[in-house]
Design a protein around this motif. Structure first.
Motif, PDB file in Angstrom:
ATOM      1  N   TYR A  85       1.052 -15.849  57.954  1.00 17.24           N
ATOM      2  CA  TYR A  85       0.043 -16.315  56.990  1.00 17.24           C
ATOM      3  C   TYR A  85      -1.283 -16.600  57.692  1.00 17.24           C
ATOM      4  O   TYR A  85      -2.347 -16.148  57.247  1.00 17.24           O
ATOM      5  N   LEU A  86      -1.230 -17.324  58.821  1.00 11.88           N
ATOM      6  CA  LEU A  86      -2.462 -17.672  59.533  1.00 11.88           C
ATOM      7  C   LEU A  86      -3.097 -16.442  60.170  1.00 11.88           C
ATOM      8  O   LEU A  86      -4.328 -16.358  60.283  1.00 11.88           O
ATOM      9  N   ALA A  87      -2.276 -15.492  60.605  1.00 13.84           N
ATOM     10  CA  ALA A  87      -2.805 -14.295  61.262  1.00 13.84           C
ATOM     11  C   ALA A  87      -3.651 -13.447  60.314  1.00 13.84           C
ATOM     12  O   ALA A  87      -4.517 -12.687  60.757  1.00 13.84           O
ATOM     13  N   LYS A  88      -3.419 -13.576  59.008  1.00 14.47           N
ATOM     14  CA  LYS A  88      -4.223 -12.816  58.046  1.00 14.47           C
ATOM     15  C   LYS A  88      -5.690 -13.200  58.115  1.00 14.47           C
ATOM     16  O   LYS A  88      -6.567 -12.416  57.758  1.00 14.47           O
ATOM     17  N   TYR A  89      -5.959 -14.433  58.566  1.00 11.97           N
ATOM     18  CA  TYR A  89      -7.334 -14.936  58.610  1.00 11.97           C
ATOM     19  C   TYR A  89      -7.911 -14.899  60.031  1.00 11.97           C
ATOM     20  O   TYR A  89      -8.988 -15.421  60.271  1.00 11.97           O
ATOM     21  N   ASN A  90      -7.165 -14.298  60.950  1.00 12.70           N
ATOM     22  CA  ASN A  90      -7.605 -14.236  62.339  1.00 12.70           C
ATOM     23  C   ASN A  90      -7.684 -12.766  62.754  1.00 12.70           C
ATOM     24  O   ASN A  90      -6.682 -12.049  62.726  1.00 12.70           O
ATOM     25  N   LYS A  91      -8.855 -12.317  63.129  1.00  6.93           N
ATOM     26  CA  LYS A  91      -9.082 -10.910  63.433  1.00  6.93           C
ATOM     27  C   LYS A  91      -8.988 -10.592  64.927  1.00  6.93           C
ATOM     28  O   LYS A  91      -9.370  -9.513  65.369  1.00  6.93           O
ATOM     29  N   GLU A  92      -8.502 -11.552  65.726  1.00  6.02           N
ATOM     30  CA  GLU A  92      -8.491 -11.331  67.173  1.00  6.02           C
ATOM     31  C   GLU A  92      -7.535 -10.217  67.587  1.00  6.02           C
ATOM     32  O   GLU A  92      -7.751  -9.511  68.558  1.00  6.02           O
ATOM     33  N   ASN A  93      -6.410 -10.072  66.856  1.00  8.98           N
ATOM     34  CA  ASN A  93      -5.401  -9.071  67.194  1.00  8.98           C
ATOM     35  C   ASN A  93      -5.024  -9.164  68.668  1.00  8.98           C
ATOM     36  O   ASN A  93      -5.043  -8.179  69.424  1.00  8.98           O
ATOM     37  N   LYS A  94      -4.666 -10.367  69.057  1.00  9.81           N
ATOM     38  CA  LYS A  94      -4.484 -10.666  70.478  1.00  9.81           C
ATOM     39  C   LYS A  94      -3.049 -11.079  70.754  1.00  9.81           C
ATOM     40  O   LYS A  94      -2.518 -11.969  70.092  1.00  9.81           O
ATOM     41  N   ALA A  95      -2.430 -10.430  71.750  1.00  7.53           N
ATOM     42  CA  ALA A  95      -1.103 -10.813  72.207  1.00  7.53           C
ATOM     43  C   ALA A  95      -1.209 -11.418  73.603  1.00  7.53           C
ATOM     44  O   ALA A  95      -2.184 -11.203  74.322  1.00  7.53           O
ATOM     45  N   PHE A  96      -0.195 -12.185  74.002  1.00  4.67           N
ATOM     46  CA  PHE A  96      -0.201 -12.800  75.322  1.00  4.67           C
ATOM     47  C   PHE A  96       0.067 -11.773  76.413  1.00  4.67           C
ATOM     48  O   PHE A  96       0.798 -10.796  76.211  1.00  4.67           O
ATOM     49  N   SER A  97      -0.502 -12.036  77.582  1.00  5.86           N
ATOM     50  CA  SER A  97      -0.128 -11.269  78.763  1.00  5.86           C
ATOM     51  C   SER A  97       1.319 -11.576  79.130  1.00  5.86           C
ATOM     52  O   SER A  97       1.839 -12.650  78.813  1.00  5.86           O
ATOM     53  N   GLN A  98       1.967 -10.654  79.805  1.00  2.00           N
ATOM     54  CA  GLN A  98       3.352 -10.860  80.200  1.00  2.00           C
ATOM     55  C   GLN A  98       3.441 -11.932  81.286  1.00  2.00           C
ATOM     56  O   GLN A  98       2.544 -12.066  82.126  1.00  2.00           O
ATOM     57  N   VAL A  99       4.520 -12.692  81.248  1.00  2.00           N
ATOM     58  CA  VAL A  99       4.800 -13.649  82.314  1.00  2.00           C
ATOM     59  C   VAL A  99       6.031 -13.177  83.067  1.00  2.00           C
ATOM     60  O   VAL A  99       6.811 -12.360  82.580  1.00  2.00           O
ATOM     61  N   SER A 100       6.197 -13.677  84.269  1.00  2.00           N
ATOM     62  CA  SER A 100       7.348 -13.317  85.080  1.00  2.00           C
ATOM     63  C   SER A 100       8.599 -13.964  84.500  1.00  2.00           C
ATOM     64  O   SER A 100       8.675 -15.181  84.358  1.00  2.00           O
ATOM     65  N   ALA A 101       9.571 -13.156  84.125  1.00  2.00           N
ATOM     66  CA  ALA A 101      10.827 -13.650  83.570  1.00  2.00           C
ATOM     67  C   ALA A 101      11.954 -13.327  84.527  1.00  2.00           C
ATOM     68  O   ALA A 101      12.155 -12.169  84.904  1.00  2.00           O
ATOM     69  N   GLY A 102      12.678 -14.355  84.950  1.00  2.00           N
ATOM     70  CA  GLY A 102      13.750 -14.162  85.918  1.00  2.00           C
ATOM     71  C   GLY A 102      15.085 -14.633  85.384  1.00  2.00           C
ATOM     72  O   GLY A 102      15.419 -14.421  84.211  1.00  2.00           O
ATOM     73  N   ASP A 103      15.829 -15.289  86.228  1.00  2.00           N
ATOM     74  CA  ASP A 103      17.132 -15.803  85.843  1.00  2.00           C
ATOM     75  C   ASP A 103      16.994 -16.990  84.901  1.00  2.00           C
ATOM     76  O   ASP A 103      15.932 -17.602  84.784  1.00  2.00           O
ATOM     77  N   TYR A 104      18.101 -17.311  84.246  1.00  2.00           N
ATOM     78  CA  TYR A 104      18.156 -18.491  83.382  1.00  2.00           C
ATOM     79  C   TYR A 104      17.867 -19.728  84.234  1.00  2.00           C
ATOM     80  O   TYR A 104      18.475 -19.934  85.289  1.00  2.00           O
ATOM     81  N   ILE A 105      16.916 -20.546  83.805  1.00  2.00           N
ATOM     82  CA  ILE A 105      16.445 -21.669  84.622  1.00  2.00           C
ATOM     83  C   ILE A 105      17.147 -22.955  84.202  1.00  2.00           C
ATOM     84  O   ILE A 105      17.145 -23.325  83.022  1.00  2.00           O
ATOM     85  N   ARG A 106      17.742 -23.622  85.162  1.00  2.00           N
ATOM     86  CA  ARG A 106      18.399 -24.910  84.911  1.00  2.00           C
ATOM     87  C   ARG A 106      17.821 -25.965  85.844  1.00  2.00           C
ATOM     88  O   ARG A 106      17.434 -25.667  86.969  1.00  2.00           O
ATOM     89  N   SER A 107      17.788 -27.203  85.383  1.00  2.00           N
ATOM     90  CA  SER A 107      17.365 -28.300  86.250  1.00  2.00           C
ATOM     91  C   SER A 107      18.547 -28.760  87.095  1.00  2.00           C
ATOM     92  O   SER A 107      19.704 -28.437  86.801  1.00  2.00           O
ATOM     93  N   LYS A 108      18.254 -29.496  88.143  1.00  2.00           N
ATOM     94  CA  LYS A 108      19.295 -29.950  89.056  1.00  2.00           C
ATOM     95  C   LYS A 108      19.997 -31.222  88.573  1.00  2.00           C
ATOM     96  O   LYS A 108      21.042 -31.592  89.086  1.00  2.00           O
ATOM     97  N   ARG A 109      19.395 -31.890  87.604  1.00  2.00           N
ATOM     98  CA  ARG A 109      19.950 -33.154  87.122  1.00  2.00           C
ATOM     99  C   ARG A 109      20.387 -33.031  85.671  1.00  2.00           C
ATOM    100  O   ARG A 109      19.853 -32.237  84.910  1.00  2.00           O
ATOM    101  N   MET A 110      21.340 -33.877  85.308  1.00  2.00           N
ATOM    102  CA  MET A 110      21.738 -33.985  83.915  1.00  2.00           C
ATOM    103  C   MET A 110      21.670 -35.457  83.515  1.00  2.00           C
ATOM    104  O   MET A 110      21.605 -36.357  84.350  1.00  2.00           O
ATOM    105  N   ILE A 111      21.713 -35.696  82.211  1.00  2.00           N
ATOM    106  CA  ILE A 111      21.583 -37.055  81.692  1.00  2.00           C
ATOM    107  C   ILE A 111      22.957 -37.693  81.585  1.00  2.00           C
ATOM    108  O   ILE A 111      23.894 -37.105  81.031  1.00  2.00           O
ATOM    109  N   ILE A 112      23.090 -38.899  82.135  1.00  3.39           N
ATOM    110  CA  ILE A 112      24.334 -39.663  82.069  1.00  3.39           C
ATOM    111  C   ILE A 112      24.104 -40.870  81.166  1.00  3.39           C
ATOM    112  O   ILE A 112      23.155 -41.630  81.364  1.00  3.39           O
ATOM    113  N   ASP A 113      24.968 -41.026  80.203  1.00  2.00           N
ATOM    114  CA  ASP A 113      24.802 -42.084  79.210  1.00  2.00           C
ATOM    115  C   ASP A 113      25.607 -43.312  79.631  1.00  2.00           C
ATOM    116  O   ASP A 113      26.834 -43.355  79.470  1.00  2.00           O
ATOM    117  N   PHE A 114      24.929 -44.322  80.181  1.00  2.00           N
ATOM    118  CA  PHE A 114      25.591 -45.557  80.586  1.00  2.00           C
ATOM    119  C   PHE A 114      25.708 -46.508  79.392  1.00  2.00           C
ATOM    120  O   PHE A 114      24.876 -46.506  78.486  1.00  2.00           O
TER     121      PHE A 114
END
Length: 461
Positions: A85-114
């Motif tokens: 809907y919003l793109a109908k009013y925007n004439k930029e016709n612009k897509a993002f540049s590609q980003v580097s996509a690698g392996d599935y990213i996980r953090s080293k910590r998890m949340i512990i519920d005390f």
């Protein structure tokens, strides 16, 4: 299970659009002991799904507080329809540049519920130590705050990931009467990434810091007012870090640069002395895990360090994918939203001034008549780089030696002017990991720095 709900709906992303589906849960804990009385005992969480779709320069966003297959389908559909809907009013016709996509990213910590009782007992143990050790206090407060975020991110053209950012902080506030029978306060926080066992399994270190806090409070009770005017000062890392975040960091967030920040015309130009370098670290700083490590942002961009100031020269800004394309650079993973219902904004992560080569004792010895400013309180900075902060702890420096403590005052100035007066920088960095930035939506951040010697305007009494 949560990952599966989001991953299997990736097929719903429409071709030609940049789409992100994010599942998120925020959990909060708050314990407050006032003079030994439990006055707050709060526990809450919020959880949901959001989708953000980019088409021809326009964003469509939608969120749903239900975490289910049906909610994911509805959310993707709503965000896609909004983008169309919003793109109908925007004439930029612009897509993002590609980003580097690698392996599935996980953090080293998890949340512990005390259990909540474990947190209350922790606060009571700290409060009992203060009550027994410091009998001349007129009031004391112990606060435990835990704010954690867990995110699952699924993208059409970037990285997918599952990350958790646990953080807990203890605040200790002590008040005693001054020599004039007026109340004086000293507040300290102790915080870090992880849970209570990571940070507070051994309270002996906390008690040592509280002992130092009481010593500073006692000095302040005998303190004097600072003289107003432009003074030579040494900024403790806590104060230097606050200025790096508030007065510099916000001016170099690319969305604010595009909105008219003072940093706009200064790219590639001098904004500080050549002793000053500032970096927004992603997840590793100085060979160690950063205080609040970020591994992937809410656009699926793998987080990398953002060099902001190098040897006094403004080198770059912090970006999301849109602003990175505008400036022709690579995004570093600074786009984050606080809650599942928040669109990501350009946010700081671990922002610090880099260390120099000077020893703190030599820096103090180099000041004939000035101040050592240790702690800052509330303050403000705007996009012109002007700032004003409260100073809640500091000492006089007379003839190269520390003198009396000073009572509460203020400092003010223009960041890029003040940083040009820096002529000494200490050789170690201290982090403050308990900060929360309030740019439109709350966000956990950390800030740090060495001690720096510079000139600044002191407010006096």
């Amino acid at each position: 299970m949560l990952e599966d709900i989001l991953q299997k709906h990736k097929a719903l992303f429409e071709t030609g659009m940049t789409s992100v589906l994010r599942g998120q849960e925020n959990r909060r804990r708050l314990i407050v002991l006032q003079n030994g009385n439990l006055v707050k005992n709060e526990r809450s969480s919020e959880k949901g799904i959001c989708a953000r779709v980019h088409l021809n320069g326009s964003y469509g966003f939608a969120s749903n507080a239900e975490y289910s297959d049906d909610a994911a389908i509805k959310t993707i559909k709503a965000a896609t329809e909004n983008a169309k809907y919003l793109a109908k009013y925007n004439k930029e016709n612009k897509a993002f540049s590609q980003v580097s996509a690698g392996d599935y990213i996980r953090s080293k910590r998890m949340i512990i519920d005390f259990e909540q009782k474990r947190l209350i007992d922790l606060c009571k143990e700290i409060d009992a130590y203060i009550e027994k050790t410091y009998t001349d206090l007129v009031s004391r407060m112990v606060v435990y705050r835990e704010d954690t975020m867990e995110k699952i991110i699924v993208t059409s053209d970037a990285n997918d990931g599952h990350v958790a950012y646990p953080r807990c902080t203890i605040y200790v506030m002590m008040t005693k009467l001054s020599k004039d029978n007026n109340p004086v306060e000293r507040t300290k926080s102790f915080s870090g990434c992880g849970n209570i066992e990571d940070n507070f399994s051994n309270l002996s270190e906390v008690f040592e810091k509280i002992d130092k806090q009481y010593k500073e409070l006692t000095d302040k009770a005998e303190g004097v007012y600072a003289d107003a005017g432009v003074k030579q000062v040494i900024l403790h890392p806590d104060v230097a870090g606050m200025i790096a975040h508030e007065a510099v960091g916000h001016t170099v967030e690319a969305d604010l640069v595009l909105g008219g920040s003072v940093a706009g015309p200064y790219l590639g130009k001098r904004v500080a002395s050549d002793l000053v370098s500032i970096v927004d670290y992603a997840n590793v700083a100085f060979g160690k895990e950063a205080p609040l490590p970020v591994y992937i942002d809410d656009e699926g961009v793998e987080a990398r360090d953002a060099v902001l100031v190098e040897n006094g020269i403004l080198k770059g800004y912090m970006h999301d994918r849109e602003s990175a394309d505008h400036f022709g650079v690579s995004a570093c993973g600074n786009a984050r939203g606080y809650a599942f219902s928040d669109e990501p904004l350009i946010r700081m992560r671990n922002t610090t001034v880099l260390p120099g080569k000077d020893k703190l004792e030599d820096m103090i010895a180099a000041v004939d008549d000035g101040y050592y400013l240790i702690a800052s309180g509330n303050g403000q900075a705007d996009l012109t780089g002007e700032f004003m902060f409260g100073v809640t702890m500091g000492y006089e420096i007379k003839n190269g030696k520390l003198g009396k403590a000073i009572l509460d005052t203020t400092v003010s100035g223009v960041a890029f002017d003040m940083l040009k007066t820096v002529d000494m920088v200490s050789d170690s960095v201290t982090w403050s990991a308990g900060g929360t930035c309030g740019k439109k939506q709350m966000m956990p951040v950390s800030m740090g720095g060495p001690a720096i010697k510079c000139e600044i305007m002191i407010g006096g009494r």
